[in-house]
Scaffold this motif. Sequence first.
Motif, PDB file in Angstrom:
ATOM      1  N   ALA A   1      67.779  33.400  52.435  1.00 34.04           N
ATOM      2  CA  ALA A   1      67.542  34.288  53.568  1.00 34.04           C
ATOM      3  C   ALA A   1      66.085  34.716  53.631  1.00 34.04           C
ATOM      4  N   GLY A   2      65.468  34.956  52.476  1.00 33.16           N
ATOM      5  CA  GLY A   2      64.067  35.357  52.459  1.00 33.16           C
ATOM      6  C   GLY A   2      63.160  34.300  53.049  1.00 33.16           C
ATOM      7  N   VAL A   3      63.360  33.043  52.649  1.00 32.28           N
ATOM      8  CA  VAL A   3      62.541  31.958  53.191  1.00 32.28           C
ATOM      9  C   VAL A   3      62.762  31.799  54.692  1.00 32.28           C
ATOM     10  N   ALA A   4      64.031  31.874  55.129  1.00 33.39           N
ATOM     11  CA  ALA A   4      64.336  31.720  56.554  1.00 33.39           C
ATOM     12  C   ALA A   4      63.654  32.800  57.387  1.00 33.39           C
ATOM     13  N   ILE A   5      63.710  34.045  56.921  1.00 35.34           N
ATOM     14  CA  ILE A   5      63.057  35.137  57.650  1.00 35.34           C
ATOM     15  C   ILE A   5      61.546  34.938  57.670  1.00 35.34           C
ATOM     16  N   GLY A   6      60.968  34.520  56.540  1.00 32.54           N
ATOM     17  CA  GLY A   6      59.526  34.287  56.487  1.00 32.54           C
ATOM     18  C   GLY A   6      59.074  33.206  57.448  1.00 32.54           C
ATOM     19  N   LEU A   7      59.873  32.150  57.589  1.00 32.80           N
ATOM     20  CA  LEU A   7      59.518  31.069  58.511  1.00 32.80           C
ATOM     21  C   LEU A   7      59.655  31.486  59.969  1.00 32.80           C
ATOM     22  N   MET A   8      60.539  32.443  60.265  1.00 34.17           N
ATOM     23  CA  MET A   8      60.759  32.851  61.647  1.00 34.17           C
ATOM     24  C   MET A   8      59.828  33.968  62.105  1.00 34.17           C
ATOM     25  N   LEU A   9      59.157  34.637  61.178  1.00 37.28           N
ATOM     26  CA  LEU A   9      58.187  35.645  61.592  1.00 37.28           C
ATOM     27  C   LEU A   9      57.080  34.990  62.398  1.00 37.28           C
ATOM     28  N   ARG A  10      56.682  35.649  63.453  1.00 39.66           N
ATOM     29  CA  ARG A  10      55.694  35.063  64.355  1.00 39.66           C
ATOM     30  C   ARG A  10      54.332  35.029  63.684  1.00 39.66           C
ATOM     31  N   GLY A  11      53.787  33.825  63.562  1.00 36.12           N
ATOM     32  CA  GLY A  11      52.523  33.652  62.868  1.00 36.12           C
ATOM     33  C   GLY A  11      51.363  33.321  63.764  1.00 36.12           C
ATOM     34  N   ARG A  12      51.625  33.095  65.056  1.00 36.10           N
ATOM     35  CA  ARG A  12      50.531  32.727  65.965  1.00 36.10           C
ATOM     36  C   ARG A  12      49.626  33.930  66.182  1.00 36.10           C
ATOM     37  N   ARG A  13      48.328  33.698  66.086  1.00 36.37           N
ATOM     38  CA  ARG A  13      47.376  34.783  66.245  1.00 36.37           C
ATOM     39  C   ARG A  13      47.288  35.205  67.710  1.00 36.37           C
ATOM     40  N   HIS A  14      47.124  36.489  67.903  1.00 38.44           N
ATOM     41  CA  HIS A  14      46.995  37.024  69.254  1.00 38.44           C
ATOM     42  C   HIS A  14      46.210  38.314  69.190  1.00 38.44           C
ATOM     43  N   GLY A  15      45.970  38.930  70.339  1.00 37.89           N
ATOM     44  CA  GLY A  15      45.137  40.126  70.384  1.00 37.89           C
ATOM     45  C   GLY A  15      45.811  41.314  71.009  1.00 37.89           C
ATOM     46  N   ASP A  16      47.139  41.434  70.874  1.00 35.69           N
ATOM     47  CA  ASP A  16      47.842  42.577  71.447  1.00 35.69           C
ATOM     48  C   ASP A  16      47.446  43.847  70.716  1.00 35.69           C
ATOM     49  N   SER A  17      46.914  44.814  71.459  1.00 38.67           N
ATOM     50  CA  SER A  17      46.421  46.034  70.835  1.00 38.67           C
ATOM     51  C   SER A  17      47.546  46.872  70.246  1.00 38.67           C
TER      52      SER A  17
ATOM     53  N   PHE B   1      60.329  37.869  47.110  1.00 39.84           N
ATOM     54  CA  PHE B   1      59.400  36.871  46.590  1.00 39.84           C
ATOM     55  C   PHE B   1      59.415  35.614  47.452  1.00 39.84           C
ATOM     56  N   PHE B   2      60.618  35.163  47.821  1.00 39.92           N
ATOM     57  CA  PHE B   2      60.725  33.958  48.635  1.00 39.92           C
ATOM     58  C   PHE B   2      60.377  34.236  50.099  1.00 39.92           C
ATOM     59  N   LEU B   3      60.511  35.477  50.541  1.00 43.13           N
ATOM     60  CA  LEU B   3      60.054  35.814  51.890  1.00 43.13           C
ATOM     61  C   LEU B   3      58.545  35.627  51.987  1.00 43.13           C
ATOM     62  N   VAL B   4      57.826  36.120  50.972  1.00 45.39           N
ATOM     63  CA  VAL B   4      56.377  35.920  50.940  1.00 45.39           C
ATOM     64  C   VAL B   4      56.046  34.434  50.857  1.00 45.39           C
ATOM     65  N   ALA B   5      56.829  33.686  50.069  1.00 48.21           N
ATOM     66  CA  ALA B   5      56.622  32.235  49.969  1.00 48.21           C
ATOM     67  C   ALA B   5      56.870  31.556  51.310  1.00 48.21           C
ATOM     68  N   GLY B   6      57.886  32.028  52.054  1.00 47.30           N
ATOM     69  CA  GLY B   6      58.150  31.469  53.376  1.00 47.30           C
ATOM     70  C   GLY B   6      57.004  31.704  54.343  1.00 47.30           C
ATOM     71  N   ILE B   7      56.397  32.891  54.261  1.00 51.71           N
ATOM     72  CA  ILE B   7      55.241  33.186  55.120  1.00 51.71           C
ATOM     73  C   ILE B   7      54.066  32.296  54.749  1.00 51.71           C
ATOM     74  N   GLU B   8      53.849  32.093  53.445  1.00 47.27           N
ATOM     75  CA  GLU B   8      52.768  31.196  53.011  1.00 47.27           C
ATOM     76  C   GLU B   8      53.018  29.769  53.490  1.00 47.27           C
ATOM     77  N   LEU B   9      54.281  29.336  53.438  1.00 45.08           N
ATOM     78  CA  LEU B   9      54.614  28.000  53.934  1.00 45.08           C
ATOM     79  C   LEU B   9      54.346  27.898  55.424  1.00 45.08           C
ATOM     80  N   LYS B  10      54.716  28.930  56.175  1.00 47.57           N
ATOM     81  CA  LYS B  10      54.474  28.923  57.618  1.00 47.57           C
ATOM     82  C   LYS B  10      52.971  28.844  57.926  1.00 47.57           C
ATOM     83  N   HIS B  11      52.191  29.605  57.154  1.00 45.96           N
ATOM     84  CA  HIS B  11      50.737  29.571  57.353  1.00 45.96           C
ATOM     85  C   HIS B  11      50.185  28.184  57.052  1.00 45.96           C
ATOM     86  N   GLU B  12      50.662  27.569  55.979  1.00 43.61           N
ATOM     87  CA  GLU B  12      50.188  26.228  55.638  1.00 43.61           C
ATOM     88  C   GLU B  12      50.558  25.217  56.723  1.00 43.61           C
ATOM     89  N   LEU B  13      51.742  25.379  57.312  1.00 37.91           N
ATOM     90  CA  LEU B  13      52.176  24.462  58.365  1.00 37.91           C
ATOM     91  C   LEU B  13      51.377  24.651  59.645  1.00 37.91           C
TER      92      LEU B  13
END
Length: 454
Positions: A268-284, A110-122
């Motif tokens: 740990a869930g929030v930390a992992i969510g924040l470290m997942l790469r969120g920058r958009r790219h086009g790698d096939s 649950f907090f991993l998903v929250a961490g990803i949402e926080l990263k997106h908002e940032l």
Amino acid sequence: MGSGLSITTRPQLSSSHKDALMTPPDRPASPSRVFARLKRIERRHVAAVLRTETVGGALLIAFALLGLLWANSPWRASYDTVKNTVVGPHLWHLDLSLADWAADFLLAFFFLVAGIELKHELQAGELSNPRAAALPVVSALCGMIVPIGVYLAVSAGHTNAGEGWAVPTATDIAFALAVLAVVGQNLPSALRAFLLTLAVVDDLGAIIIIAIAYTDSIDTGALVIAAVLLLAFYVVQRMRITSLWLNVPLGLAIWIAVHASGVHATVAGVAIGLMLRGRRHGDSDEDHDDELQSPAEKVQWRLQPFSAGFCVPVFAIMSAGVYVGGKTLGSLVSDQIPLAIAAGLFIGKAVGVFGGAYLTARFTRAELSDELQWRDIAAVSALTGVGFTVSLLIAELGFSDSPDVLNLAKGGVLLGSLASALFAVVLLRRRDRFYDQLCTAEESEDSELVLGRE
């Protein structure tokens, strides 16, 4: 001269022949199977349904009611037995009860998903623009400070008051968004964006409180190992290595190390969510599903149904089992702890969020969106008092040594959340009717204008 090509005319089939070819041959009826594996299209449909706020919120409410009914039924002993059943190896302190597995392991998703949402908002949301972020951020902070003050004022003099000061600080994002989606179908989209941004900041504040205030002792060695593993995970993300065979075991190792360190494992869930790469790219090689999706968005897309459909409901049924028999029901409305928590959620959150937004707009350059009115903010401020999931988690951490007080504290969370939800529904319905009438009037004016031109 022949061309070397021969053209064969396909015989025409009558409609009866076509029907015969299209009709599958008779097969013996297969016996129906319970819990059979769903087809791919059905699995995708179920996952899409679980991603909606209304379904996630409905499941949360349903399982919380189930836990409450189970704990107050003649089978109450079986409820306690299930919660306290210990599973797991003693190594790395993983011999946990099922209730602890739900709070420590399942809520990490649950907090991993929250961490990803926080990263997106940032990166791309409201928090990426300091001026736009000021109003919801200050609202979220005031929405945590004021409830603490209300709680301390009401619980003053109680011997266990200091253990639960942070319980009324949290907003349940799933519950709140579900109520908003059901009740406010005509409300401006900016209101949902305001609530989502505020809830993300609120979750971050809750994680910081859990990590600092509710950590009794620290195992330095395990914490260092967790830091090294997090650094390794960060390097793997920067190298764009997306192999599940590497990332999943590494994520589990991070969770185990954080859990063994004494820090609550949901961090740990929030930390992992924040470290997942969120920058958009086009790698096939990574974006075979959608070239615009980042790794963080893909993980969120895949984990959201699991979090909303399993993790949070299981935690709800394990944590919402408040026993109200005997003298407990009377204590809920007479003891300082449950009253302080309920008042902090119902009064403190509403006053803090609305006051923070108003003062920010009054004394800074931050402005309220043109689509919103202050009455809309007041309605959403009342909704932030729904502090179910994270509030129950903080209550379990704060009152773990006092089972009777913990039961009352959970009752206070349920009481305050219910009161906030009902009051918010009344306010939101009034605002929804206002915007419905406004849209009807605008459509009527547009139609009259078109007829006038004709």
